[in-house]
Design a protein around this motif. Structure first.
Motif, mmCIF file in Angstrom:
data_model
loop_
_atom_site.group_PDB
_atom_site.id
_atom_site.type_symbol
_atom_site.label_atom_id
_atom_site.label_comp_id
_atom_site.label_asym_id
_atom_site.label_seq_id
_atom_site.Cartn_x
_atom_site.Cartn_y
_atom_site.Cartn_z
ATOM 1 N N ILE A 1 35.992 37.116 38.660
ATOM 2 C CA ILE A 1 36.417 36.625 37.346
ATOM 3 C C ILE A 1 35.239 36.071 36.569
ATOM 4 O O ILE A 1 35.110 36.284 35.355
ATOM 5 N N ILE A 2 34.360 35.352 37.254
ATOM 6 C CA ILE A 2 33.207 34.736 36.590
ATOM 7 C C ILE A 2 32.112 35.761 36.321
ATOM 8 O O ILE A 2 31.449 35.729 35.279
ATOM 9 N N THR A 3 31.916 36.683 37.260
ATOM 10 C CA THR A 3 30.817 37.641 37.141
ATOM 11 C C THR A 3 31.027 38.640 36.015
ATOM 12 O O THR A 3 30.075 39.031 35.336
ATOM 13 N N LYS A 4 32.274 39.064 35.810
ATOM 14 C CA LYS A 4 32.539 40.116 34.834
ATOM 15 C C LYS A 4 32.085 39.752 33.419
ATOM 16 O O LYS A 4 31.393 40.543 32.771
ATOM 17 N N PRO A 5 32.417 38.566 32.875
ATOM 18 C CA PRO A 5 31.953 38.255 31.524
ATOM 19 C C PRO A 5 30.484 37.835 31.455
ATOM 20 O O PRO A 5 29.817 38.075 30.455
ATOM 21 N N LEU A 6 29.976 37.224 32.527
ATOM 22 C CA LEU A 6 28.594 36.719 32.512
ATOM 23 C C LEU A 6 27.570 37.819 32.741
ATOM 24 O O LEU A 6 26.455 37.754 32.209
#
Length: 525
Positions: A76-81
């Motif tokens: 969840i965190i990696t996808k937008p960052l």
């Protein structure tokens, strides 16, 4: 052409080496309890940092508790960052935790820092796995992925060396250099082209691809860039993004599709096998041996002090990780896993016999922290001649080598090989959660089953697990080395048998990937 290939190999290797700095830092943080436990257990009972037996078991295992939570949030965190930025940000809490160790005055300070390192260790899963997969060419991908385990072992070895020569607070202070250096070095490598394309940053994707293929002009990667765009469109189709955007049914369809895939025979068989491999990786004995290494080596009458013996085990682990890359390529993953389990079974069985014959029924740390009186017979049995005391030391080191050579890397190899494209990210998170939950249970309860079974019985238990694992894997573990993704997926779907031997034919990875993608697309449609 050879010059271009050489530069391309160099650029991808450098990018992965920088990424692996994150894993080195994680390895250092992960093994820090091994340094903490001996010192904190020796402190005066009135010292606020003194540890009892229950405290020691929590120090040894609490960093595993929050790893599953981090795994859940990782994607969840990696996808937008983005992969690179996520890897950078992970270093910040690591840096803070090392400072917390240095200034800690209460046990809860240490427990809090250990919990945070575990949580951040879970967050690293998605960016670490996807970064290598998305920047590397098929000819290098297997080798570059294999460097991950070696990097963690290198971090463990470095922390053990610091613990040998420095007091634990100074070791923590020196360790913060790694996350700081990693944070800065990650500015020098590119984001993955796949992620940039997914965010429609097309020019940056071209520049990233040119950098990763040997710092060549953008024109030279035009063909690969077009394939990347095509694969991105196919991925969006497979994920259900191109479905009635106006009425919002794409999200529902995607979720329903995921649930259906997780109910398929191919997923259930692969998931069960990978979870069983996680169980074996811990309960073959290497996990508690790693955490409580200093006291275990001391209890067995090591000819060198416990910290030095731990450094040796760290070096051996790293060597085993390096050799595994070559061994798997020559013998196959199946045979390598069997040799690994056979090695742990023999070594821990031998240690059980040795400790039984020498009346070593418990660990020294259990006696030091309890009111049990040591009888003279057992006391005298712990005094060995130097020739005999080398036996348990060398045997335990051989057991560590055997485990790290094969069974400890099997779960991660299976994650990358046995799950289909659409479900791989979710499966990786679930398997990682299982791995660390099992690790927590194994390490947290170590003193319980050592007290219940005695030290010889514990070693025999580890040996029995290895034997049982070898027998079960003989019947359920296929040989995946040299097989295409398509062939592996067909096997777990029950449509064909992979067989028990390596496939040494020169089958291109690209061909296998295309076959797999076509299969997934047909099933999706």
């Amino acid at each position: 052409m050879s010059r271009i290939i050489s530069r391309s190999t160099l650029s991808q290797t450098l990018a992965v080496m920088v990424k692996n700095m994150v894993l080195i830092g994680y390895g250092m943080a992960f093994c820090f309890p091994t340094i903490l436990i001996p010192d904190l257990s020796r402190r005066n009972v009135d010292d606020p940092l003194h540890l009892g037996l229950e405290g020691i078991s929590w120090i040894g295992s609490v960093n595993l508790v929050l790893i599953p939570v981090g795994c859940i949030l990782s994607g969840i965190i990696t996808k937008p960052l983005g992969r690179r930025r996520a890897l950078q940000l992970i270093n910040i809490p690591f840096f803070i935790c090392w400072i917390t160790y240095y200034f800690s005055t209460e046990v809860w300070h240490i427990l809090a820092a250990l919990s945070v390192t575990g949580f951040v260790g879970g967050l690293k899963v998605t960016p670490v796995l996807t970064y290598v997969a998305e920047i590397s060419e098929p000819r290098l991908r297997g080798i570059l992925i294999s460097t991950a385990n070696v990097s963690i072992s290198a971090g463990i070895m470095m922390e053990f060396i610091l613990g040998k020569f420095l007091e634990w607070k100074l070791a923590a202070l020196c360790s913060l250099i790694i996350p700081l250096l990693t944070f800065l070095l990650l500015f020098l490598v590119p984001e993955t082209p796949s992620w940039l394309v997914s965010k429609r940053r097309f020019e940056e994707a071209k520049q990233s691809l040119a950098w990763l293929r040997g710092w060549v002009p953008v024109d030279e990667v035009a063909k690969e860039y077009k394939e990347l765009l095509l694969n991105s469109q196919m991925a969006r189709h497979l994920e259900g993004h191109i479905v009635d955007q106006n009425n919002g049914r794409n999200v529902l369809r995607k979720r329903v599709s995921m649930v259906k895939m997780m109910r398929k025979r191919s997923f259930i068989r692969a998931f069960g096998l990978a979870t069983f491999a996680c169980f074996l990786a811990h309960f073959c004995g290497v996990s508690p041996v790693g955490v409580y290494a200093v006291n275990i080596f001391t209890s067995l009458g090591s000819p060198i002090d416990g910290h030095s013996a731990t450094v040796v085990s760290g070096v051996v682990s790293m060597i085993a990780g390096l050799l595994s890359i070559t061994i798997v390529g020559r013998l196959g993953r199946r045979l390598t896993s069997f040799i690994s389990l056979a090695g742990t079974a023999i070594t821990f069985s031998a240690l059980g016999i040795y400790t039984h014959l020498n009346n070593m029924n418990t660990l020294l740390i259990l006696k030091n922290l309890s009111d049990v009186k040591i009888n003279s017979t057992e006391d005298s049995s712990r005094i060995h001649s130097s020739s005999i005391s080398w036996f348990p030391f060398s045997t335990l080191i051989l057991g560590v080598f055997s485990a790290q050579m094969g069974i400890c890397i099997l779960p991660w190899a299976l994650v990358t090989e046995v799950f289909s494209y659409e479900i791989r990210d979710i499966a990786a998170g679930m398997i990682t959660m299982n791995f660390y939950i099992l690790g927590f249970l194994c390490i947290k309860t170590f003193f319980n089953y050592t007290s219940l079974l005695t030290l010889p019985g514990t070693f025999w238990f580890f040996s029995a697990v290895s034997v049982a694992g070898l027998v079960i894997l003989y019947f359920v573990l296929p040989e995946t080395e040299g097989k295409t993704v398509y062939e592996i997926h067909q096997h777990f779907s029950g449509k064909r048998k992979l067989g028990k031997t390596m496939n040494r034919r020169n089958c291109s990875v690209e061909e296998g990937s295309k076959q797999s993608e076509n299969l997934h697309l047909r099933e999706y449609i």
